[in-house]
Design a protein around this motif. Structure first.
Motif, PDB file in Angstrom:
ATOM      1  N   LEU A 177       0.845  -1.198   0.000  1.00  0.00           N
ATOM      2  CA  LEU A 177       0.000   0.000   0.000  1.00  0.00           C
ATOM      3  C   LEU A 177       0.878   1.244   0.000  1.00  0.00           C
ATOM      4  O   LEU A 177       1.879   1.311   0.725  1.00  0.00           O
ATOM      5  CB  LEU A 177      -0.910  -0.019   1.231  1.00  0.00           C
ATOM      6  CG  LEU A 177      -1.848   1.160   1.494  1.00  0.00           C
ATOM      7  CD1 LEU A 177      -3.066   0.681   2.273  1.00  0.00           C
ATOM      8  CD2 LEU A 177      -1.160   2.286   2.287  1.00  0.00           C
ATOM      9  N   ARG A 178       0.530   2.202  -0.859  1.00  0.00           N
ATOM     10  CA  ARG A 178       1.218   3.501  -0.887  1.00  0.00           C
ATOM     11  C   ARG A 178       0.195   4.617  -0.937  1.00  0.00           C
ATOM     12  O   ARG A 178      -0.848   4.505  -1.593  1.00  0.00           O
ATOM     13  CB  ARG A 178       2.124   3.595  -2.117  1.00  0.00           C
ATOM     14  CG  ARG A 178       3.523   3.097  -1.880  1.00  0.00           C
ATOM     15  CD  ARG A 178       4.419   4.116  -1.208  1.00  0.00           C
ATOM     16  NE  ARG A 178       5.006   5.037  -2.182  1.00  0.00           N
ATOM     17  CZ  ARG A 178       4.766   6.340  -2.189  1.00  0.00           C
ATOM     18  NH1 ARG A 178       3.956   6.897  -1.309  1.00  0.00           N
ATOM     19  NH2 ARG A 178       5.348   7.121  -3.099  1.00  0.00           N
ATOM     20  N   GLN A 179       0.476   5.719  -0.255  1.00  0.00           N
ATOM     21  CA  GLN A 179      -0.426   6.868  -0.218  1.00  0.00           C
ATOM     22  C   GLN A 179       0.316   8.138  -0.622  1.00  0.00           C
ATOM     23  O   GLN A 179       1.509   8.292  -0.340  1.00  0.00           O
ATOM     24  CB  GLN A 179      -1.009   7.041   1.185  1.00  0.00           C
ATOM     25  CG  GLN A 179      -1.958   5.924   1.600  1.00  0.00           C
ATOM     26  CD  GLN A 179      -2.479   6.124   3.014  1.00  0.00           C
ATOM     27  OE1 GLN A 179      -1.725   6.457   3.914  1.00  0.00           O
ATOM     28  NE2 GLN A 179      -3.777   5.918   3.198  1.00  0.00           N
ATOM     29  N   ILE A 347       3.875  -6.608   9.604  1.00  0.00           N
ATOM     30  CA  ILE A 347       3.535  -5.312   9.020  1.00  0.00           C
ATOM     31  C   ILE A 347       4.796  -4.465   8.968  1.00  0.00           C
ATOM     32  O   ILE A 347       5.515  -4.332   9.963  1.00  0.00           O
ATOM     33  CB  ILE A 347       2.463  -4.582   9.857  1.00  0.00           C
ATOM     34  CG1 ILE A 347       1.242  -5.486  10.102  1.00  0.00           C
ATOM     35  CG2 ILE A 347       2.051  -3.281   9.186  1.00  0.00           C
ATOM     36  CD1 ILE A 347       0.521  -5.902   8.847  1.00  0.00           C
ATOM     37  N   LEU A 348       5.090  -3.888   7.789  1.00  0.00           N
ATOM     38  CA  LEU A 348       6.233  -2.988   7.628  1.00  0.00           C
ATOM     39  C   LEU A 348       5.710  -1.580   7.369  1.00  0.00           C
ATOM     40  O   LEU A 348       4.886  -1.374   6.477  1.00  0.00           O
ATOM     41  CB  LEU A 348       7.130  -3.420   6.468  1.00  0.00           C
ATOM     42  CG  LEU A 348       8.023  -4.641   6.683  1.00  0.00           C
ATOM     43  CD1 LEU A 348       7.246  -5.921   6.414  1.00  0.00           C
ATOM     44  CD2 LEU A 348       9.248  -4.587   5.771  1.00  0.00           C
ATOM     45  N   LEU A 349       6.222  -0.629   8.148  1.00  0.00           N
ATOM     46  CA  LEU A 349       5.812   0.775   8.047  1.00  0.00           C
ATOM     47  C   LEU A 349       7.061   1.653   8.033  1.00  0.00           C
ATOM     48  O   LEU A 349       8.129   1.231   8.500  1.00  0.00           O
ATOM     49  CB  LEU A 349       4.936   1.156   9.245  1.00  0.00           C
ATOM     50  CG  LEU A 349       3.624   0.389   9.433  1.00  0.00           C
ATOM     51  CD1 LEU A 349       3.144   0.525  10.862  1.00  0.00           C
ATOM     52  CD2 LEU A 349       2.576   0.920   8.471  1.00  0.00           C
ATOM     53  N   PRO A 350       6.968   2.884   7.526  1.00  0.00           N
ATOM     54  CA  PRO A 350       8.140   3.766   7.554  1.00  0.00           C
ATOM     55  C   PRO A 350       8.476   4.170   8.983  1.00  0.00           C
ATOM     56  O   PRO A 350       7.590   4.525   9.766  1.00  0.00           O
ATOM     57  CB  PRO A 350       7.693   4.971   6.721  1.00  0.00           C
ATOM     58  CG  PRO A 350       6.196   4.971   6.793  1.00  0.00           C
ATOM     59  CD  PRO A 350       5.795   3.526   6.881  1.00  0.00           C
ATOM     60  N   ALA A 351       9.764   4.106   9.317  1.00  0.00           N
ATOM     61  CA  ALA A 351      10.185   4.542  10.643  1.00  0.00           C
ATOM     62  C   ALA A 351      10.182   6.055  10.730  1.00  0.00           C
ATOM     63  O   ALA A 351       9.979   6.637  11.789  1.00  0.00           O
ATOM     64  CB  ALA A 351      11.563   3.983  10.973  1.00  0.00           C
ATOM     65  N   GLU A 352      10.414   6.701   9.579  1.00  0.00           N
ATOM     66  CA  GLU A 352      10.417   8.160   9.537  1.00  0.00           C
ATOM     67  C   GLU A 352      10.289   8.587   8.083  1.00  0.00           C
ATOM     68  O   GLU A 352      10.323   7.761   7.170  1.00  0.00           O
ATOM     69  CB  GLU A 352      11.717   8.712  10.133  1.00  0.00           C
ATOM     70  CG  GLU A 352      12.956   8.163   9.470  1.00  0.00           C
ATOM     71  CD  GLU A 352      14.225   8.547  10.212  1.00  0.00           C
ATOM     72  OE1 GLU A 352      15.285   8.482   9.565  1.00  0.00           O
ATOM     73  OE2 GLU A 352      14.163   8.895  11.397  1.00  0.00           O
ATOM     74  N   LEU A 358       2.658   0.910   3.537  1.00  0.00           N
ATOM     75  CA  LEU A 358       2.419  -0.203   4.449  1.00  0.00           C
ATOM     76  C   LEU A 358       2.536  -1.475   3.634  1.00  0.00           C
ATOM     77  O   LEU A 358       1.874  -1.623   2.607  1.00  0.00           O
ATOM     78  CB  LEU A 358       1.030  -0.111   5.093  1.00  0.00           C
ATOM     79  CG  LEU A 358       0.676  -1.201   6.118  1.00  0.00           C
ATOM     80  CD1 LEU A 358      -0.297  -0.662   7.167  1.00  0.00           C
ATOM     81  CD2 LEU A 358       0.055  -2.430   5.457  1.00  0.00           C
ATOM     82  N   TYR A 359       3.409  -2.381   4.094  1.00  0.00           N
ATOM     83  CA  TYR A 359       3.536  -3.690   3.466  1.00  0.00           C
ATOM     84  C   TYR A 359       3.153  -4.753   4.493  1.00  0.00           C
ATOM     85  O   TYR A 359       3.511  -4.637   5.669  1.00  0.00           O
ATOM     86  CB  TYR A 359       4.968  -3.942   2.981  1.00  0.00           C
ATOM     87  CG  TYR A 359       5.427  -3.005   1.886  1.00  0.00           C
ATOM     88  CD1 TYR A 359       4.525  -2.465   0.968  1.00  0.00           C
ATOM     89  CD2 TYR A 359       6.763  -2.663   1.756  1.00  0.00           C
ATOM     90  CE1 TYR A 359       4.952  -1.609  -0.041  1.00  0.00           C
ATOM     91  CE2 TYR A 359       7.198  -1.811   0.743  1.00  0.00           C
ATOM     92  CZ  TYR A 359       6.284  -1.285  -0.138  1.00  0.00           C
ATOM     93  OH  TYR A 359       6.709  -0.439  -1.134  1.00  0.00           O
TER      94      TYR A 359
END
Length: 372
Positions: A177-179, A347-352, A358-359
């Motif tokens: 997922l990308r926003q 779940i993988l999310l950006p740390a910053e 979201l993967y």
């Protein structure tokens, strides 16, 4: 028809238009590129699912339309010297192509045999930079399904609401997922699904610049306009996965890892994994360290990656390719990884950073001796 054009410009245009030409078709004209000389030169490739039309700067002496075999025309133009190409055709579809001392005479096909590209009557639309569109597609396309039993998931979902544009791909084993925020849109609260093979072409056409791309959404088709090139694709119909419900909201284990370091560790233990020697990667999450290992008939492999956080000794297995795909496409130097149990998704999310992604990767059940 009669025109002249710089070889490099014509070669680039032929290369772009030929991407959606059918190598074999029940309609012979679709194995060719449609050339239309009007106020400018238009080149079209179409396979009844996806069509590309691109405009090239040319000196038009006589208007006209003709279809040329894509492979042959492309090879001729590619092999011509870097000079001005002179093109002419007569009423019997005989075409003469001259450049320098080189000359070709080939037979074309009547343009009347070439199907019309679908028209896209705008219901909704929006614009964003080609750079943003390209990155959104590139960072989600890897998770598009190739399983034709669920055709809707062989494409990516585009969803526009008040928060911006969300692109989602799923294949039953992972989700990407990308926003991005959207400043220019005609309406909101709409969604559509575009086939993955069409999006792959959009990604190639879109430039890595701040130039704008315009997306026009019709009832059955969607049009991507990028500079002098447009791509028309059919929309996929059906019920796409409710991704908001599919992603776990509460995960008790959270760690932070350097994206490249973790990918390197997983690649190292994947060296003994192959299509013939399959094995999941075993991950053991401990305090400030993620231990990864694998075991096949070829041997065993072990590595460690420093992390921030405590995994409490959780052991969980993953398909190495699926986890690597997510890490390699993640547009962030470091990622937050969230876990719950050994059978719950990661779940993988950006740390910053500003990019929102979201993967989700589903785990593989581990056998007692795997990776040890």
């Amino acid at each position: 028809m009669k025109f002249s054009c710089e070889k490099v410009l014509l070669q680039n245009a032929v290369s772009v238009a030929s991407r959606t030409v059918s190598p074999k078709s029940s309609i012979p004209a679709l194995e060719g590129i449609l050339l239309e000389a009007e106020s400018s030169l238009l080149l079209t490739g179409y396979n009844m699912q996806t069509g590309i039309r691109t405009t090239v700067e040319a000196n038009i002496e006589k208007a006209g339309r003709i279809v040329l075999n894509s492979r042959l025309f492309g090879e001729i133009v590619r092999k011509l010297p870097d000079d001005i190409v002179f093109f002419s055709s007569n009423d019997k579809c005989m075409v003469t192509i001259r450049c320098g001392i080189s000359e070709f005479n080939i037979l074309g096909t009547d343009a009347e045999e070439y199907p019309e590209l679908p028209s896209v009557e705008q219901q909704n639309g929006f614009s964003l930079t080609q750079q943003a569109l390209r990155s959104m597609i590139g960072e989600t396309l890897f998770a598009v399904s190739d399983n034709e039993s669920r055709p809707i998931h062989t494409g990516s979902l585009f969803e526009l609401d008040d928060t911006g544009l969300t692109v989602v791909s799923v294949d039953g084993f992972r989700l990407a997922l990308r926003q991005e925020p959207i400043e220019h849109s005609e309406g909101s609260g709409f969604s559509f699904v575009v086939p993955g093979n069409a999006l792959s072409e959009v990604e190639k056409i879109a430039s890595d610049e701040e130039k704008m791309a315009t997306i026009t959404v019709g009832g059955r088709h969607v049009l991507f306009q990028m500079g002098d090139t447009l791509l028309i694709s059919r929309r996929l119909e059906g019920d796409f996965l409710d991704y908001k419900k599919a992603v776990p909201r509460t995960n008790k284990i959270k760690i932070t890892a350097n994206t490249q370091q973790l990918a390197d560790s997983i690649e190292r233990v994947s060296l003994i994994i192959s299509d013939k020697q399959k094995s999941p990667v075993r991950c053991v999450l401990e305090k400030n360290v993620l231990k990864v290992s694998s075991s096949t008939a070829l041997g065993t492999a072990y590595d460690e990656c420093p992390v921030e956080g405590d995994g409490g000794g959780l052991e969980i297995g993953f398909n190495n390719k699926y986890l690597l795909d997510a890490l390699k496409k993640a547009p962030a130097d470091s990622v937050h990884m969230e876990f719950n149990t050994s059978v719950s998704p990661c779940i993988l999310l950006p740390a910053e950073g500003e990019k929102k992604f979201l993967y989700m990767v589903l785990p593989v059940r581990l056998k007692a001796n795997e990776g040890q």
